[in-house]
Design a protein around this motif. Sequence first.
Motif, PDB file in Angstrom:
ATOM      1  N   ASP B  87       0.828  -1.202   0.000  1.00  0.00           N
ATOM      2  CA  ASP B  87       0.000   0.000   0.000  1.00  0.00           C
ATOM      3  C   ASP B  87       0.864   1.253   0.000  1.00  0.00           C
ATOM      4  N   ALA B  88       0.342   2.284  -0.662  1.00  0.00           N
ATOM      5  CA  ALA B  88       0.978   3.590  -0.570  1.00  0.00           C
ATOM      6  C   ALA B  88       0.448   4.287   0.672  1.00  0.00           C
ATOM      7  N   CYS B  89       1.152   5.326   1.103  1.00  0.00           N
ATOM      8  CA  CYS B  89       0.672   6.113   2.239  1.00  0.00           C
ATOM      9  C   CYS B  89      -0.690   6.711   1.854  1.00  0.00           C
ATOM     10  N   PRO B  90      -1.717   6.511   2.697  1.00  0.00           N
ATOM     11  CA  PRO B  90      -3.037   7.033   2.347  1.00  0.00           C
ATOM     12  C   PRO B  90      -3.064   8.571   2.272  1.00  0.00           C
ATOM     13  N   ASP B  91      -2.092   9.216   2.882  1.00  0.00           N
ATOM     14  CA  ASP B  91      -2.098  10.689   2.874  1.00  0.00           C
ATOM     15  C   ASP B  91      -1.291  11.273   1.729  1.00  0.00           C
ATOM     16  N   CYS B  92      -0.047  10.777   1.544  1.00  0.00           N
ATOM     17  CA  CYS B  92       0.817  11.441   0.562  1.00  0.00           C
ATOM     18  C   CYS B  92       1.095  10.574  -0.668  1.00  0.00           C
ATOM     19  N   GLY B  93       0.715   9.288  -0.635  1.00  0.00           N
ATOM     20  CA  GLY B  93       0.886   8.442  -1.814  1.00  0.00           C
ATOM     21  C   GLY B  93       2.281   7.863  -1.971  1.00  0.00           C
ATOM     22  N   SER B  94       3.154   8.107  -1.018  1.00  0.00           N
ATOM     23  CA  SER B  94       4.518   7.590  -1.124  1.00  0.00           C
ATOM     24  C   SER B  94       4.558   6.106  -0.752  1.00  0.00           C
ATOM     25  N   TYR B  95       5.555   5.404  -1.327  1.00  0.00           N
ATOM     26  CA  TYR B  95       5.751   4.007  -0.942  1.00  0.00           C
ATOM     27  C   TYR B  95       6.887   3.860   0.068  1.00  0.00           C
ATOM     28  N   GLN B  96       7.389   4.985   0.530  1.00  0.00           N
ATOM     29  CA  GLN B  96       8.483   4.930   1.516  1.00  0.00           C
ATOM     30  C   GLN B  96       7.911   4.674   2.892  1.00  0.00           C
ATOM     31  N   LEU B  97       7.422   3.462   3.075  1.00  0.00           N
ATOM     32  CA  LEU B  97       6.787   3.112   4.335  1.00  0.00           C
ATOM     33  C   LEU B  97       7.589   2.018   5.017  1.00  0.00           C
ATOM     34  N   GLN B  98       7.637   2.106   6.319  1.00  0.00           N
ATOM     35  CA  GLN B  98       8.282   1.058   7.106  1.00  0.00           C
ATOM     36  C   GLN B  98       7.191   0.432   7.963  1.00  0.00           C
ATOM     37  N   VAL B  99       6.899  -0.836   7.705  1.00  0.00           N
ATOM     38  CA  VAL B  99       5.840  -1.482   8.489  1.00  0.00           C
ATOM     39  C   VAL B  99       6.263  -1.580   9.949  1.00  0.00           C
ATOM     40  N   THR B 100       5.405  -1.108  10.847  1.00  0.00           N
ATOM     41  CA  THR B 100       5.756  -1.102  12.274  1.00  0.00           C
ATOM     42  C   THR B 100       4.884  -2.045  13.098  1.00  0.00           C
ATOM     43  N   ALA B 101       3.696  -2.375  12.607  1.00  0.00           N
ATOM     44  CA  ALA B 101       2.827  -3.287  13.348  1.00  0.00           C
ATOM     45  C   ALA B 101       1.920  -3.988  12.360  1.00  0.00           C
ATOM     46  N   GLY B 102       1.445  -5.153  12.767  1.00  0.00           N
ATOM     47  CA  GLY B 102       0.512  -5.874  11.908  1.00  0.00           C
ATOM     48  C   GLY B 102       1.048  -7.217  11.481  1.00  0.00           C
ATOM     49  N   ASP B 103       2.306  -7.555  11.894  1.00  0.00           N
ATOM     50  CA  ASP B 103       2.759  -8.908  11.558  1.00  0.00           C
ATOM     51  C   ASP B 103       2.733  -9.831  12.779  1.00  0.00           C
ATOM     52  N   GLU B 104       1.921  -9.458  13.760  1.00  0.00           N
ATOM     53  CA  GLU B 104       1.822 -10.288  14.966  1.00  0.00           C
ATOM     54  C   GLU B 104       1.110 -11.601  14.693  1.00  0.00           C
ATOM     55  N   MET B 105       1.555 -12.630  15.385  1.00  0.00           N
ATOM     56  CA  MET B 105       0.816 -13.904  15.452  1.00  0.00           C
ATOM     57  C   MET B 105       1.017 -14.360  16.879  1.00  0.00           C
ATOM     58  N   ARG B 106       0.067 -14.085  17.729  1.00  0.00           N
ATOM     59  CA  ARG B 106       0.306 -14.323  19.143  1.00  0.00           C
ATOM     60  C   ARG B 106      -0.888 -15.015  19.778  1.00  0.00           C
ATOM     61  N   ILE B 107      -0.588 -15.931  20.715  1.00  0.00           N
ATOM     62  CA  ILE B 107      -1.650 -16.505  21.518  1.00  0.00           C
ATOM     63  C   ILE B 107      -1.822 -15.560  22.690  1.00  0.00           C
TER      64      ILE B 107
END
Lengths: 291, 113
Positions: B87-107
């Motif tokens: 995904d691009a940044c929803p605000d500025c459209g850049s692809y310079q994003l660093q994923v910081t959360a959302g890859d969790e798999m936790r019990i």
Amino acid sequence: MCTVCGCGEGETRIEGHGHSSDHSHSHSHDHAHEHDHSHHHHGEHTHDYGQGPAHAHAPGLSQSRMVQIEQDILGKNNEYANANRGYFAEHGILALNLVSSPGSGKTTLLTRSIDDLKAELSLAVIEGDQQTANDAERIRATGVKALQINTGKGCHLDAHMVGHALDGLKPEEGSVLFIENVGNLVCPAAFDLGEAHKVAILSVTEGEDKPIKYPDMFHAADLMMLNKTDLLPYVNFDVDKCIEYARRVNPGIKVIQLSATSGEGLDSWYQWIKATRQVSLIGHSALAASA
Amino acid sequence: MHEMSLCEGVLQVLEQNARSQGYARVKTVWLEIGGLSGVEPEAMRFSFDVVTRGSLADGAKLEIVALAGEAWCMPCAKTVTVQQRYDACPDCGSYQLQVTAGDEMRIKELEVE
């Protein structure tokens, strides 16, 4: 069941690793000491239902209670991966996890690379496939040590299988270990094997949009190799578009275009291996001198 | 179908904790699954039922708590929500994003008896 570490036999077969025999293999990865207690800090206290569980559910008259465990599902795999990583660091081994879809030319690229590099570097290979030892045999034909893991119904290698394979393979100090994962662009992304880098191989006979179709894999990889570039005149593949897609999911990914058949671009790949190996040997004074 | 292996991992954790936490049966399992973790919740449910059959978690309910994917947008210098890794940044459209959360798999927690 393996009594040393409790691993189930399942469908996995590792060459030279007899589960049913005498268990004489030594486990260099000592799982018992790898527990990170920060994962367990919620484990000691339990919630009595009398105090009200965190989630809204009617305790009723049952003996139910809530237990907070906060453990990573992949925690077990990550423990084994850390043990493998420690083993690689101790022995100055550069481990590369090669991932791709089936048919991208991984094994051909690997045999070619081995032929070109074996005079200079000490090499070893772990081959992962669902069935057959064909690939390991292709590698052994080059004269390099190789060990086959058959995952049976499994779609990926995990760190535990690799740990066992290391016991059997025993790569030399300061060597480069190629781990050729099961051909699959989905599942191997999630399983850390303890490798230094994941290397994704994509051939130009596939779609240029694979990096965004399978974003997890290209996000996890540090290097993307565009293979079979000798076929570019005959296929509809937009190289620039492909690289742009790969950078969308992973702005830091490095890209090498090559052809294992014509030899074009192989120098860059070898240069990358040697440079990466030198970096991994920093601090290993005896081995670094030979790098 | 690596959801099958993940569920085997979950069952392993349940079995390991059974002794230390003193329970014999698991009735509900809460998992936190990030939107970028590459885990398909429906496949997870399917595999969970299969893997837990005949175990201490036979028939247990699986509750999946979905966590949103978040990334740090470098041009905007702020955290934004993303649905996919590309995904691009929803605000500025850049692809310079660093994923910081959302890859969790936790019990997260269990209801046991």
